[in-house]
Design an enzyme around this catalytic site. Structure first.
Site, mmCIF file in Angstrom:
data_model
loop_
_atom_site.group_PDB
_atom_site.id
_atom_site.type_symbol
_atom_site.label_atom_id
_atom_site.label_comp_id
_atom_site.label_asym_id
_atom_site.label_seq_id
_atom_site.Cartn_x
_atom_site.Cartn_y
_atom_site.Cartn_z
ATOM 1 N N ASP A 1 0.857 -1.182 0.000
ATOM 2 C CA ASP A 1 0.000 0.000 0.000
ATOM 3 C C ASP A 1 0.894 1.234 0.000
ATOM 4 O OD1 ASP A 1 -2.047 1.781 0.217
ATOM 5 O OD2 ASP A 1 -2.541 1.296 2.308
ATOM 6 N N ASP B 1 -2.986 2.117 -6.026
ATOM 7 C CA ASP B 1 -1.782 2.097 -5.185
ATOM 8 C C ASP B 1 -1.746 0.945 -4.184
ATOM 9 O OD1 ASP B 1 -3.758 3.171 -3.399
ATOM 10 O OD2 ASP B 1 -2.109 3.925 -2.166
ATOM 11 N N GLU B 2 -2.579 -0.062 -4.418
ATOM 12 C CA GLU B 2 -2.663 -1.153 -3.457
ATOM 13 C C GLU B 2 -2.787 -2.477 -4.183
ATOM 14 O OE1 GLU B 2 -5.527 -1.687 -0.003
ATOM 15 O OE2 GLU B 2 -5.772 0.422 -0.530
HETATM 16 MG MG LIG Z 1 -2.402 3.935 0.018
#
Ligand SMILES: [Mg+2]
Length: 395
Positions: free
Chosen positions: A46, A141-142
């Site tokens: 993350d 973003d993960e």
């Molecule tokens: Mg994040």
């Protein structure tokens, strides 16, 4: 005549209660045993304050400053992301920009540049895939990465996570947090545990203890409403949750009880699914004029199934379950499925079941005409070479 004396009645009640309790216990045990296997090695990555960090990276003026990515403070916009410098003032994502401005008047508001974030996201994916083909992105973003079958770096998930973080830093100039554990639920909690710039691992031996002390609001999947509901029930952490039987949880929380019951025990058997691991393939057709003849419907379904099997084979897949979907004129929709022990590899495998599945669906609403028909095949897996040989013999 049945004996209705008081004592027999009480006895039978006690017996029924006993059986129920035993069944419940067995059921609970079964759930645990079924789902406790297999253990995986899952990494959850993350990015830290992703959008804001990209903005700070690309504009030195923004570094070490409170940065809010999102709508203007004078408008009705919301905060899409904010830097850690802004978070110190109580700003968080999804907060109205006007409110964020009140909390942190010196913050710099920046318009989001999604194409830039997408470009970075692509870079991240390339890095992930260089370690394992089993990558499941959750957002830009993960992602979850299953490294159970990865042999590099001694097969150590922790070392792989370290290396992934290093490569992200090197190639994008950005910082990621990583969580490592034996399932998705715990990996995700682990990545949040030491954020920002964190790397945290929850080993199988520590999973249950870790969960026991975890506040219920930190459980993935527990929103504000569920958190409040659970606290009403006296459930404040994982240990409290664990005291509830599946039946009790079902009574209070409905369908999601099963999920909570399992995660209280560190059990989460959801596989990491890369976008290429499809669960099912399907096709459907809406008719300009509703169909009324079962024969016409069957012809249509055969046609759809034949095309579907051909697409499936093109993708190198075979399936195990065939489903037929029928939508009636009043939009009531029914799906009927059949699993074929030998698998579905040919059009004939698929079409053989269609008359029965169609009849079962039509029985639900005999008076109605049909506006849509669909066919899908699930339980997909790559065709094994032996099956191909058999298939060519069959053909
Ligand atoms: Mg994040």
């Amino acid at each position: 005549m049945p004996n209705t004396s008081c004592s027999v009645d009480d006895n039978s009640k006690a017996l029924v209660a006993n059986i129920k309790a035993q069944n419940q216990k067995n059921f609970d045990m079964e759930c645990i045993e079924q789902q406790n296997n297999p253990l995986r090695k899952v990494i959850h990555i993350d990015m830290d304050a992703f959008y804001a960090s990209v903005e700070q990276r690309d504009n030195p003026m923004l570094r070490n400053r409170a940065v809010i990515v999102g709508g203007k403070p004078n408008g009705r916009g919301v905060v899409a992301a904010c830097s850690y410098e802004a978070r110190e003032y109580g700003v968080h994502s999804a907060m109205p920009s006007a409110q964020a401005f009140k909390k942190c008047p010196h913050a710099i508001f920046v318009k989001p540049r999604f194409s830039e974030y997408q470009a970075v996201s692509k870079q991240l994916n390339t890095i992930f895939k260089s370690f394992s083909p089993l990558v499941e992105p959750l957002s830009l973003d993960e992602a979850y990465i299953d490294v159970s079958n990865v042999s590099i770096l001694g097969g150590s998930a922790l070392r792989i996570a370290k290396e992934i973080r290093a490569q992200i830093k090197q190639q994008t100039g950005l910082v990621a947090s990583a969580g490592v554990s034996y399932n998705k639920f715990l990996a995700k909690i682990a990545s949040d545990h030491d954020k920002p710039d964190g790397l945290f691992c929850i080993l199988p031996a520590d999973g249950e203890t870790f969960i026991a002390g975890l506040p219920i609001g930190r459980f993935y999947g527990v929103g504000r409403a569920t958190e409040a509901r659970m606290q009403e029930l006296g459930i404040f952490n994982g240990a409290d949750l664990r005291r509830w039987t599946l039946a009790e949880l079902t009574q209070e929380l409905g369908k999601s009880a099963h999920y909570y019951f399992n995660i209280a025990r560190g059990i989460d058997n959801r596989p990491v699914r890369s976008s290429r691991t499809r669960k099912s393939l399907g096709t459907e057709r809406t008719f300009s004029e509703n169909l009324t003849s079962a024969m016409a419907m069957q012809d249509k379904l055969n046609e759809l199934a034949t095309q579907l099997v051909s697409d499936m084979l093109d993708k190198g897949l075979q399936g195990s379950t065939l489903s037929v979907k029928v939508r009636f004129a009043n939009f009531d929709t029914y799906t009927r499925s059949h699993s074929q022990p030998g698998g579905i590899m040919t059009a004939e495998d698929a079409t053989r079941q269609i008359p029965f599945l169609l009849a079962r669906a039509l029985a639900e609403n005999p008076a109605q005409s049909v506006r849509l028909l669909g066919v899908s095949i699930s339980g997909l897996k790559p065709i094994d070479p032996d099956a191909i040989t058999q298939l060519s013999l069959k053909l």
